[in-house]
Design an enzyme around this catalytic site. Structure first.
Site, PDB file in Angstrom:
ATOM      1  N   HIS A  29       1.040  -0.763   0.007  1.00 26.88           N
ATOM      2  CA  HIS A  29      -0.175   0.354   0.030  1.00 26.88           C
ATOM      3  C   HIS A  29       1.157   1.059  -0.085  1.00 26.88           C
ATOM      4  O   HIS A  29       0.461   1.888  -1.199  1.00 26.88           O
ATOM      5  CB  HIS A  29      -1.037   0.654   1.459  1.00 26.88           C
ATOM      6  CG  HIS A  29      -2.151   1.283   1.047  1.00 26.88           C
ATOM      7  ND1 HIS A  29      -2.944   0.669   0.845  1.00 26.88           N
ATOM      8  CD2 HIS A  29      -1.483   2.354   2.063  1.00 26.88           C
ATOM      9  CE1 HIS A  29      -3.886   2.117   1.190  1.00 26.88           C
ATOM     10  NE2 HIS A  29      -2.703   3.080   1.677  1.00 26.88           N
ATOM     11  N   GLU A  30       1.748   1.314   0.941  1.00 30.40           N
ATOM     12  CA  GLU A  30       2.717   3.075   0.809  1.00 30.40           C
ATOM     13  C   GLU A  30       3.472   2.243  -0.340  1.00 30.40           C
ATOM     14  O   GLU A  30       4.111   3.666  -1.074  1.00 30.40           O
ATOM     15  CB  GLU A  30       3.042   2.308   2.276  1.00 30.40           C
ATOM     16  CG  GLU A  30       3.018   2.525   3.424  1.00 30.40           C
ATOM     17  CD  GLU A  30       1.504   3.515   3.440  1.00 30.40           C
ATOM     18  OE1 GLU A  30       1.848   4.726   3.138  1.00 30.40           O
ATOM     19  OE2 GLU A  30       0.677   3.149   4.424  1.00 30.40           O
TER      20      GLU A  30
ATOM     21  N   HIS B  53       1.652   4.574  -2.499  1.00 29.22           N
ATOM     22  CA  HIS B  53       1.416   6.290  -2.459  1.00 29.22           C
ATOM     23  C   HIS B  53       3.079   6.713  -3.091  1.00 29.22           C
ATOM     24  O   HIS B  53       3.619   7.683  -3.411  1.00 29.22           O
ATOM     25  CB  HIS B  53       1.534   5.905  -1.152  1.00 29.22           C
ATOM     26  CG  HIS B  53       0.398   6.174  -0.165  1.00 29.22           C
ATOM     27  ND1 HIS B  53      -1.214   7.031  -1.042  1.00 29.22           N
ATOM     28  CD2 HIS B  53      -0.031   5.545   0.922  1.00 29.22           C
ATOM     29  CE1 HIS B  53      -1.909   6.310  -1.039  1.00 29.22           C
ATOM     30  NE2 HIS B  53      -2.213   5.723   0.543  1.00 29.22           N
TER      31      HIS B  53
HETATM   32 ZN    ZN Z   1      -2.760   5.361   2.459  1.00 30.97          ZN
END
Ligand code: ZN
Length: 502
Positions: free
Chosen positions: A267-268, A271
């Site tokens: 997830h990170e 980003h």
């Molecule tokens: Zn997030």
């Protein structure tokens, strides 16, 4: 170009550089505090950070700077498009700030400081009544703020929604959540009724160093550039950046839950890839980072769910994970692993929810916020309303406030209107997937062992622009049309009907 204009531009660059420098230092100090700084270092840090942020505030609100921005705005047709957009955003920010009386804003900042502490205490003791009076003040301020900032275009809750995702109002969100309510709520009930298998391997101990190795491996697979990025450890995972040369992710390693750090990492990294792929030319500007909340979340969730919980992805990478976690996973088949990472369950906590039930958690918050701002719901009745919705959507009885209305920090931080961007981001990620698929075989590309083709597509369509355009502009071009929730529903139903044979 007139000489005057040239002067304004060079003065603007000078002040912007000073502001960028201050932001840079503050960000690095913030990251240091969140990762390696010892507990007592806060004693001096608080004061020094206060001085730095006062300097930024003074620069930003100075007559000199405001005047320069206004002058540049008047001549924006003579500026290049990116720069004109930067100036327009600043001008809008200045206009907004003028509309709120300074004393009320300062008072609100104080309320938030106290509210944060009280929310933590209330959550710890699982007692909503401790937090209630502070949330009442926050909601009261937000209702007033809405009145100050209302325009012809944006009224009521729309004003707050627009702060987090520009151009998305109750019309768009109502339409979106109505589809979720009609299509997904019954589907979730169906999936939750299926008897689930047990996954004994999920309860075993996984050494922290091995979890770190897995996270690093995922970074390589996703082509995270470690010459412009790094990983660290914090209580809650997040992504941090100053510009595209300095992008960091953090993670938390629970030894009894290996999936937590694995999917936080993916997830990170999602980003972080967004931030690393912004065009270099924006590094020294105010239009560098990702363009909006939903757009950022669409990237992180694309990697976490669409790619990271995909069978074809694990067909290639599971052997590596199995090798690292030999002891725990040697007798676990790929199919069992896949089943486990896509396990669906009705649950109480949003941040721990699976891909399918997640948007329902967000919808509930959207509905409550909408009523709080319009005044049809008061804070004193909020907990009851919350619990009723959990019952309605998940068929569950909330056992305590900490697992219910007190679980998130957003409201105590004054963020009302933020939650819906999480679900919107997830939905956008599904639509991006279908669009990408039209241009190349996404699943086939995974067989290369990395996500290079995917990254390049996202870079060209979204990442490279940074914040140099409005989010809707970037998105609709990437999607070749408007956002449509039907892709999200299609994606979820196709995937989970197959997994649960329904
Ligand atoms: Zn997030």
């Amino acid at each position: 170009m007139e000489n005057n204009l040239k002067d304004y531009i060079s003065q603007y660059y000078k002040i912007r550089k000073k502001m960028k420098t201050l932001y840079y230092v503050m960000n690095v100090v913030y990251f240091d505090a969140a990762t390696v700084a010892p507990p007592k270092s806060y004693i001096e840090r608080g004061e020094y950070m206060g001085i730095l942020s006062e300097d930024v505030y003074k620069l930003k609100t100075s007559d000199e700077f405001v005047n320069i921005v206004e002058k540049l705005y008047e001549s924006k047709n003579q500026l290049d498009l990116d720069f004109a957009h930067e100036i327009t955003l600043l001008k809008e920010e200045i206009e907004q700030a003028k509309k709120i009386p300074m004393d009320e804003m300062i008072e609100f900042e104080k309320t938030l400081n106290e509210a944060q502490v009280k929310w933590e205490e209330a959550k710890h003791k699982s007692d909503f009544s401790i937090f209630q009076p502070f949330l009442e003040k926050i909601v009261e301020y937000k209702r007033k703020e809405v009145k100050y900032l209302e325009t012809e275009e944006f009224k009521g809750y729309d004003v707050l929604l627009n702060m987090f995702e520009r151009g998305y109002t109750q019309i768009e969100y109502d339409e979106f959540f109505n589809v979720i309510k009609e299509e997904l709520v019954p589907f979730v009930k169906q999936v939750c009724a299926v008897k689930k298998q047990n996954f004994p391997f999920s309860k075993m101990m996984y050494e922290k160093t091995k979890q770190e190795e897995v996270a690093k491996y995922m970074g390589d697979v996703l082509c995270f550039d470690f010459s412009k990025g790094s990983m660290a450890e914090t209580e809650h995972p997040f992504t941090w950046n100053t510009n595209n040369h300095n992008v960091r992710i953090t993670n938390h390693f629970h030894e009894n839950d290996f999936a937590s750090s694995l999917f936080s990492a993916i997830h990170e990294f999602g980003h972080a890839l967004y931030e690393q792929n912004v065009d270099d030319k924006f590094n020294d500007t105010f239009i560098g980072g990702g363009v909006s909340m939903a757009m950022h979340e669409s990237q992180s969730r694309f990697y976490e769910n669409v790619i990271g919980r995909n069978y074809a992805f694990w067909k290639i990478h599971y052997p590596k994970i199995q090798e690292i976690y030999q002891e725990q996973l040697k007798n676990v088949s790929l199919d069992d692993f896949y089943q486990y990472i896509n396990n669906v369950e009705a649950s109480f906590i949003r941040t721990e929810a699976d891909e399918l039930t997640y948007p329902l958690h967000v919808m509930l918050r959207y509905e409550l916020e909408k009523e709080l701002i319009s005044g049809t719901l008061e804070v004193k009745d909020l907990e009851k309303a919350w619990n009723n919705k959990i019952k309605e959507y998940f068929g569950l009885e909330v056992p305590c406030s900490a697992m219910g209305v007190l679980q998130d920090s957003h409201w105590s931080g004054g963020s009302i209107g933020y939650f819906p961007t999480y679900a919107l981001g997830s939905a956008i990620s599904a639509q991006l997937y279908y669009n990408m698929q039209e241009e190349f075989d996404v699943i086939q590309s995974l067989k290369e062992g990395n996500t290079k083709d995917i990254n390049n597509w996202l870079k060209e369509k979204i990442h490279k622009f940074g914040s140099s355009k409005y989010p809707k502009e970037i998105l609709e071009k990437a999607l070749n049309g408007k956002f449509d929730a039907k892709y999200y529903i299609q994606y979820l139903k196709e995937k989970y009907s197959k997994i649960y044979s329904i």
